[in-house]
Design a protein around this motif. Sequence first.
Motif, PDB file in Angstrom:
ATOM      1  N   ILE A  40      -8.574  61.680 -20.721  1.00  0.00           N
ATOM      2  CA  ILE A  40      -9.485  61.385 -21.818  1.00  0.00           C
ATOM      3  C   ILE A  40      -8.619  61.354 -23.075  1.00  0.00           C
ATOM      4  CG2 ILE A  40     -11.589  62.095 -23.030  1.00  0.00           C
ATOM      5  CD1 ILE A  40     -11.957  61.813 -19.959  1.00  0.00           C
ATOM      6  N   TYR A  41      -8.701  60.300 -23.857  1.00  0.00           N
ATOM      7  CA  TYR A  41      -7.858  60.259 -25.055  1.00  0.00           C
ATOM      8  C   TYR A  41      -8.535  59.376 -26.104  1.00  0.00           C
ATOM      9  CZ  TYR A  41      -5.928  55.546 -24.826  1.00  0.00           C
ATOM     10  OH  TYR A  41      -5.783  54.188 -24.896  1.00  0.00           O
ATOM     11  N   GLY A  42      -7.863  59.224 -27.238  1.00  0.00           N
ATOM     12  CA  GLY A  42      -8.487  58.602 -28.398  1.00  0.00           C
ATOM     13  C   GLY A  42      -8.611  57.093 -28.384  1.00  0.00           C
ATOM     14  N   GLY A  43      -8.228  56.446 -27.295  1.00  0.00           N
ATOM     15  CA  GLY A  43      -8.532  55.025 -27.129  1.00  0.00           C
ATOM     16  C   GLY A  43      -7.594  54.050 -27.816  1.00  0.00           C
ATOM     17  N   GLY A  44      -6.587  54.568 -28.510  1.00  0.00           N
ATOM     18  CA  GLY A  44      -5.664  53.672 -29.201  1.00  0.00           C
ATOM     19  C   GLY A  44      -4.591  53.140 -28.262  1.00  0.00           C
ATOM     20  N   GLY A  45      -4.019  51.993 -28.662  1.00  0.00           N
ATOM     21  CA  GLY A  45      -2.965  51.407 -27.844  1.00  0.00           C
ATOM     22  C   GLY A  45      -1.598  51.544 -28.478  1.00  0.00           C
ATOM     23  N   VAL A  46      -1.484  52.366 -29.496  1.00  0.00           N
ATOM     24  CA  VAL A  46      -0.225  52.481 -30.230  1.00  0.00           C
ATOM     25  C   VAL A  46       0.323  53.908 -30.156  1.00  0.00           C
ATOM     26  CG1 VAL A  46      -0.681  50.586 -31.826  1.00  0.00           C
ATOM     27  CG2 VAL A  46      -1.530  52.872 -32.375  1.00  0.00           C
ATOM     28  N   VAL A  64     -10.049  57.211 -19.769  1.00  0.00           N
ATOM     29  CA  VAL A  64     -11.196  56.952 -20.635  1.00  0.00           C
ATOM     30  C   VAL A  64     -10.736  57.064 -22.082  1.00  0.00           C
ATOM     31  CG1 VAL A  64     -13.530  57.646 -21.299  1.00  0.00           C
ATOM     32  CG2 VAL A  64     -12.792  57.891 -18.911  1.00  0.00           C
ATOM     33  N   GLY A  65     -10.847  55.983 -22.834  1.00  0.00           N
ATOM     34  CA  GLY A  65     -10.544  55.995 -24.258  1.00  0.00           C
ATOM     35  C   GLY A  65     -11.835  56.138 -25.046  1.00  0.00           C
ATOM     36  N   VAL A  66     -11.784  56.961 -26.098  1.00  0.00           N
ATOM     37  CA  VAL A  66     -12.973  57.174 -26.929  1.00  0.00           C
ATOM     38  C   VAL A  66     -12.570  56.887 -28.370  1.00  0.00           C
ATOM     39  CG1 VAL A  66     -14.827  58.753 -27.554  1.00  0.00           C
ATOM     40  CG2 VAL A  66     -13.689  59.012 -25.331  1.00  0.00           C
ATOM     41  N   ASP A  80      -6.914  48.034 -21.947  1.00  0.00           N
ATOM     42  CA  ASP A  80      -6.381  48.206 -20.603  1.00  0.00           C
ATOM     43  C   ASP A  80      -6.575  49.651 -20.147  1.00  0.00           C
ATOM     44  OD1 ASP A  80      -5.160  47.766 -18.205  1.00  0.00           O
ATOM     45  OD2 ASP A  80      -3.119  47.923 -18.999  1.00  0.00           O
ATOM     46  N   VAL A  81      -7.824  50.061 -20.089  1.00  0.00           N
ATOM     47  CA  VAL A  81      -8.164  51.407 -19.635  1.00  0.00           C
ATOM     48  C   VAL A  81      -9.313  51.281 -18.637  1.00  0.00           C
ATOM     49  CG1 VAL A  81      -7.402  52.675 -21.702  1.00  0.00           C
ATOM     50  CG2 VAL A  81      -9.702  51.675 -21.639  1.00  0.00           C
ATOM     51  N   THR A  82      -9.616  52.361 -17.962  1.00  0.00           N
ATOM     52  CA  THR A  82     -10.712  52.315 -16.992  1.00  0.00           C
ATOM     53  C   THR A  82     -12.039  52.148 -17.710  1.00  0.00           C
ATOM     54  OG1 THR A  82      -9.376  53.902 -15.730  1.00  0.00           O
ATOM     55  CG2 THR A  82     -11.636  53.512 -14.967  1.00  0.00           C
ATOM     56  N   GLU A  83     -12.164  52.865 -18.827  1.00  0.00           N
ATOM     57  CA  GLU A  83     -13.402  52.780 -19.618  1.00  0.00           C
ATOM     58  C   GLU A  83     -13.058  52.998 -21.092  1.00  0.00           C
ATOM     59  OE1 GLU A  83     -17.853  54.857 -19.909  1.00  0.00           O
ATOM     60  OE2 GLU A  83     -16.335  55.748 -18.624  1.00  0.00           O
ATOM     61  N   LEU A  84     -13.601  52.151 -21.945  1.00  0.00           N
ATOM     62  CA  LEU A  84     -13.417  52.343 -23.392  1.00  0.00           C
ATOM     63  C   LEU A  84     -14.784  52.620 -24.006  1.00  0.00           C
ATOM     64  CD1 LEU A  84     -11.304  52.252 -25.717  1.00  0.00           C
ATOM     65  CD2 LEU A  84     -12.039  49.891 -26.107  1.00  0.00           C
ATOM     66  N   ILE A  85     -14.925  53.818 -24.557  1.00  0.00           N
ATOM     67  CA  ILE A  85     -16.196  54.207 -25.175  1.00  0.00           C
ATOM     68  C   ILE A  85     -16.042  54.048 -26.680  1.00  0.00           C
ATOM     69  CG2 ILE A  85     -17.791  56.126 -25.562  1.00  0.00           C
ATOM     70  CD1 ILE A  85     -16.888  57.258 -22.823  1.00  0.00           C
ATOM     71  N   VAL A  86     -16.934  53.280 -27.300  1.00  0.00           N
ATOM     72  CA  VAL A  86     -16.884  53.060 -28.748  1.00  0.00           C
ATOM     73  C   VAL A  86     -17.996  53.890 -29.387  1.00  0.00           C
ATOM     74  CG1 VAL A  86     -16.986  51.352 -30.594  1.00  0.00           C
ATOM     75  CG2 VAL A  86     -15.998  50.736 -28.372  1.00  0.00           C
TER      76      VAL A  86
END
Length: 193
Positions: A40-46, A64-66, A80-86
């Motif tokens: 589980i992480y913050g969803g950024g790609g950088v 899972v990116g949040v 490019d993640v399993t799930e991106l939660i916005v």
Amino acid sequence: MSPVHSVAVFCGSRPGHGPAQLEAAAALGAGLAKAGMRLIYGGGGVGLMGAVAAAAMAGGGSVVGVIPEFLMRWEVANRDVTELIVTDSMHSRKRRMFDLADAFVCFSGGLGTLDETFEIITWRQLKLHDKPILITDIDGAARPLVALLDAVVAHGFAPPDARHLYEVIEGVPATLARLKVLATARGAASVRL
Ligand code: AMP
């Protein structure tokens, strides 16, 4: 019993200087995938965020990116993640990451990472949860944070047992080893947020 299946990693949206931090973030992501633990992480790609997620995905893991809507462009949302939660705000992002995680790894990072680290430690101090918190030191980057926490106790602004709210772990292999122990030994986490 509620074993550790999902691990939230708080880490920098920047790579830091030199290759060591990026390599360590990648090793953490790969190790979580190999251990069958969901990231589980913050969803950024950088930065380190992108490195930990990319390595977990490359290792066949679940990620899972949040990310809050307003940060989608700024932190180059990672699709490019399993799930991106916005989410609609930083607060709902933090809450969502908290709900999804069984344990937290506070990795190298900047002000945002420090904020997330302090919040999850203070929530535990307030007995809002009892989930494990690992502060992972890479190349001494966490030493000033640990020294600050010790200084707060030394000055009498937190009780000595505040040191039991978190564990300080040196390097990625020891962090992964500790998570594996927690995955088998952990009791139910109480959540009263
Ligand atoms: P940084 O460590 O500053 O590179 O930020 C790491 C992550 O923390 C990024 O996903 C940021 O969006 C996030 N972040 C930044 N500021 C905050 C904050 N005040 N509260 C929670 N998260 C934050």
